[in-house]
Structure formats: structure tokens, C-alpha cells
Design an enzyme around this catalytic site. Structure first.
Site, mmCIF file in Angstrom:
data_model
loop_
_atom_site.group_PDB
_atom_site.id
_atom_site.type_symbol
_atom_site.label_atom_id
_atom_site.label_comp_id
_atom_site.label_asym_id
_atom_site.label_seq_id
_atom_site.Cartn_x
_atom_site.Cartn_y
_atom_site.Cartn_z
ATOM 1 N N TYR A 139 1.254 -0.987 -0.156
ATOM 2 C CA TYR A 139 0.083 -0.388 0.180
ATOM 3 C C TYR A 139 0.907 1.505 -0.363
ATOM 4 C CZ TYR A 139 -4.971 -2.221 0.751
ATOM 5 O OH TYR A 139 -6.522 -2.740 0.631
ATOM 6 N N LYS A 185 2.926 -15.608 2.170
ATOM 7 C CA LYS A 185 4.043 -16.435 1.354
ATOM 8 C C LYS A 185 5.069 -16.112 0.645
ATOM 9 C CE LYS A 185 1.871 -17.972 -2.931
ATOM 10 N NZ LYS A 185 0.725 -19.365 -3.231
ATOM 11 N N ASP A 217 -2.653 -18.775 0.420
ATOM 12 C CA ASP A 217 -3.930 -19.456 -0.219
ATOM 13 C C ASP A 217 -4.510 -20.203 0.250
ATOM 14 O OD1 ASP A 217 -1.555 -20.082 -0.654
ATOM 15 O OD2 ASP A 217 -1.439 -20.889 -2.594
ATOM 16 N N ASP A 241 -6.274 -6.953 3.593
ATOM 17 C CA ASP A 241 -7.531 -6.633 3.318
ATOM 18 C C ASP A 241 -8.099 -7.630 3.105
ATOM 19 O OD1 ASP A 241 -8.932 -4.533 2.481
ATOM 20 O OD2 ASP A 241 -7.915 -4.971 0.732
ATOM 21 N N ASP A 245 -12.347 -9.420 4.485
ATOM 22 C CA ASP A 245 -13.840 -9.689 3.739
ATOM 23 C C ASP A 245 -13.873 -10.581 3.432
ATOM 24 O OD1 ASP A 245 -13.655 -6.586 3.092
ATOM 25 O OD2 ASP A 245 -14.486 -6.759 0.995
HETATM 26 C C1 IPM Z 1 -10.350 -1.654 3.810
HETATM 27 C C2 IPM Z 1 -10.726 -0.986 2.653
HETATM 28 C C3 IPM Z 1 -9.241 -0.523 2.757
HETATM 29 C C4 IPM Z 1 -8.474 -0.788 2.133
HETATM 30 C C5 IPM Z 1 -9.829 1.147 1.466
HETATM 31 C C6 IPM Z 1 -11.002 1.983 0.845
HETATM 32 C C7 IPM Z 1 -8.354 1.575 0.407
HETATM 33 O O1 IPM Z 1 -11.058 -1.913 1.658
HETATM 34 O O2 IPM Z 1 -9.912 -0.780 5.381
HETATM 35 O O3 IPM Z 1 -9.949 -2.760 4.003
HETATM 36 O O4 IPM Z 1 -7.758 -1.250 0.907
HETATM 37 O O5 IPM Z 1 -7.513 -0.784 3.170
HETATM 38 MG MG MG Z 2 -10.860 -3.946 2.517
#
Ligand code: IPM
Ligand code: MG
Length: 355
Positions: A139, A185, A217, A241, A245
Site C-alpha cells: 500500500y 506467501k 492461499d 485486507d 472481507d
Molecule cells: C479497508 C478498505 C481500504 C483498504 C480501502 C478503502 C482503501 O478496503 O479498510 O479494508 O484497502 O484498506
Molecule cells: Mg478492505
């Protein structure tokens, strides 16, 4: 307790769920006699519209001077093509506040086991935490650029960066079930080879913590196959990240997962893991739970444990009373769900006085 809270509602559903957070905090302040003050700050796409900058100086200064920062969500299609994107403001904020440790708890509510896309018996009692490194890795590392024919991102980590996040993971595992899963990884990436070496070196200081290494993975697969095997997952920025999710869906909805981002030296920041959901913005449909649980994490970090528990209990009571937002197949609006939580808090306060 006196707390000065910087609020960054941001874009999309952000203002709606921030409104829920503030209402709930006002009720907590009243019940438990705290003095909470809120400042609302421009941030994200709205800030780009007004100032050209997703993170205006005033906003950053208010955050640096606050006791805690509450952030709802940023981004949206309107700002996708611009030179300045809302997300870059978020990354600058994380870096400027030195928010190196992003804590994302994944807990399945008993009441919601049937709402998970996975089988109820697979997700019942799932409780783990993703500790995501937040201020390094791909990032932020340089060089990064793209032109018409070529694009480069860089993934680099220093020993210090890895040590502090992995130490956070070990400490958290020690205070929970004593298991740390480090995700990397290391069969391909140099940064992961160093990461794994450091995890093994630090593990000597934590004989009570069981350590396992998983390739990313395989970790993605295990989250679906057997999510109960996890206690604390520690991983670098991008893997964290993606995996968080994925992990959120175990709980039934992306709208459930809160997070706390701990600073090395200043105020921490609390935000849902989900985005700004522009498709449902302004429709009073957003699930405020991730935001409210982020508020609970904030209170807990200030040792306001009863207050944090009161919010968590009020959410569960709201489920019992049949309140669910549409992401979970329910009919409640954001406002109705929030009112229900506030009513439950009032009710708990009266119950407390009668005991
Ligand atoms: C998160 C989001 C952010 C990230 C985005 C909005 C930049 O997806 O906080 O998980 O990738 O960190
Ligand atoms: Mg995210």
C-alpha cells in the site's frame, strides 16, 4: 470520562451510520454520565469536492488532537477517475496517525448462524481476530507508478515494522485462546520470508502461544473449510485486507465487522471494515452494526467495559426483537435499528437502577 471524538462521516452510507454511532454514544454518555464531545470533519470524496484534498489539514489536525477518531466510510464512483481519490486520503490518515495495527474481530452471533452463507454447524461459535499490518507493505512502498505501458507496485517491509505487528499478534493471542496463525506467501515472496523468520524468532518469547504458519492461499481456503480453527491471524497489509472481507461473510454480512486501528503514539481510529456502499446510500438501508461495534471497541479501549458490553447486548436484544437490516434479509431501516438499540440502552439503564 471526558472524551473528545473526531467524527469523519465520509461518503456514501457513511453519514447515515455515523449518525447512528453518535446517537448511541449520546445515550451512553447520558446513562453512564460521561462527557463526550463530537467534532464533524470533512473527509474523503466530499472533502475533494470542497477543498480538492481528501484529507484537509484541518481534519488531520483535529484527528491528531482528538482522544479518538471515528470514521464511517469513504469512496464512490463519482471520484473514481480524479487525480485525488478518497482512498488516498484514508491511506494518508492511517500513515499520519501511525495506525500500524488494524484489529478486525470476527464473531458469529448465535442468533445469526443461519444467515451465514456457510452451514450453521460450521460457523457456530466462530471467534477470531485478524490483526492486519496497516501502514506498510504494498500500500505504501516506493517505487509505485503507472504509465500507458507499464505499472509497478513495491512490497517492502522492515524488521521493525514486522516485529511490532507480530508482537501485537502474540500479545493478543496470549490474552485469548493462545493460538497465532501467521499468514504469508513465503514460498514466493522475499518480504514473507523475512516475516516468517521474525515470527519464529519472536515465538521464543511466547512459549504459551502455539504458532502456525499458513500460506495465504491455504488460509483463504481454511477460512471457509474450518473457520473455528482460528484464534488470532496476523498478516501483512494486503493479505489482511482481502482475508478480512472474506472472513466477514462467515458472520452473514460485510456490514457486521468492526475494526480498531491502534496507533504507536497517538489517538486510535475506529471504523467498520466495509466501504461506502454507494448503491444504497441515502436510502436508510445501511446496516449500522459494524459502526456500532467499532464504537464498542473504542469504549473498551478506554476501559469503559460496561458501556461497551451495553452496546453489544443492545445489538443482540434488537435481534431478539426481530430487528434486522436488509443485508441480513430483514426489513429494518438504519434509523429503526438504531432507535431500537438506543431504546435497549435506555431499558438496560432503568433495569440497572432498579436492581
Ligand atoms: C479497508 C478498505 C481500504 C483498504 C480501502 C478503502 C482503501 O478496503 O479498510 O479494508 O484497502 O484498506
Ligand atoms: Mg478492505
Amino acid at each position: 470520562m471526558k472524551l473528545n471524538i473526531a467524527c469523519l462521516p465520509g461518503d456514501g452510507i457513511g453519514p447515515e451510520i455515523m449518525n447512528s454511532a453518535v446517537q448511541v454514544l449520546k445515550q451512553i454518555a447520558q446513562t453512564y454520565q460521561h462527557d463526550f464531545t463530537f467534532s464533524t470533519n470533512l473527509f474523503g470524496g466530499h472533502a475533494i469536492d470542497e477543498t480538492g484534498n481528501a484529507l484537509p489539514d484541518d481534519t488531520l489536525n483535529n484527528c491528531l488532537n482528538a482522544d479518538a477518531v471515528l470514521l464511517a466510510a469513504v469512496g464512490g464512483p463519482k471520484w473514481d477517475q480524479g487525480a485525488e481519490r478518497p482512498e488516498s486520503g484514508l491511506l494518508r490518515l492511517r500513515k499520519s496517525l501511525n495506525l500500524y495495527a488494524n484489529i478486525r474481530p470476527v464473531d458469529v452471533y448465535d442468533e445469526l448462524v443461519n444467515y451465514s452463507p456457510l452451514k450453521a454447524e460450521q460457523v457456530r461459535n466462530v471467534s477470531f481476530v485478524v490483526v492486519r499490518e496497516l501502514t506498510g507493505g504494498i500500500y505504501f512502498s516506493e517505487p509505485r507508478f503507472h504509465n500507458e505501458n507499464e505499472a509497478t507496485d513495491t512490497l517492502s517491509y522492515t524488521r521493525d515494522e514486522i516485529e511490532r505487528i507480530v508482537t501485537y499478534g502474540f500479545e493478543l493471542a496470549k490474552s485469548r485462546k493462545g493460538k497465532l496463525t501467521s499468514v504469508d506467501k513465503a514460498n514466493v515472496l522475499e518480504s514473507s520470508k523475512l516475516w516468517r523468520k521474525i515470527v519464529n524468532q519472536l515465538s521464543v518469547n511466547y512459549p504459551e502461544v502455539e504458532v502456525e504458519h499458513l500460506l495465504v492461499d491455504a488460509a483463504a481456503m481454511e477460512l471457509i473449510r474450518n473457520p473455528r480453527r482460528f484464534d488470532v491471524i496476523v498478516t501483512e497489509n494486503l493479505f489482511g485486507d482481502i482475508l478480512s472481507d472474506e472472513a466477514s461473510m462467515i458472520t452473514g454480512s460485510l456490514g457486521m465487522l468492526p475494526s480498531a486501528s491502534r496507533s504507536g503514539n497517538g489517538p486510535s481510529l475506529y471504523e467498520p471494515i466495509h466501504g461506502s456502499a454507494p448503491d444504497i446510500a441515502g436510502q436508510n438501508k445501511a446496516n449500522p452494526i459494524a459502526m456500532l461495534r467499532s464504537v464498542a471497541m473504542m469504549l473498551r479501549n478506554f476501559k469503559l467495559v460496561d458501556e461497551a458490553n451495553a452496546i453489544e447486548n443492545a445489538i443482540v436484544k434488537s435481534f431478539h426483537n426481530g430487528y434486522l437490516t436488509s443485508d441480513l434479509g430483514g426489513k429494518s431501516t438504519t434509523t429503526q435499528f438504531t432507535e431500537q438499540v438506543v431504546n435497549q440502552l435506555k431499558f438496560q439503564a432503568v433495569g440497572g437502577a432498579n436492581r
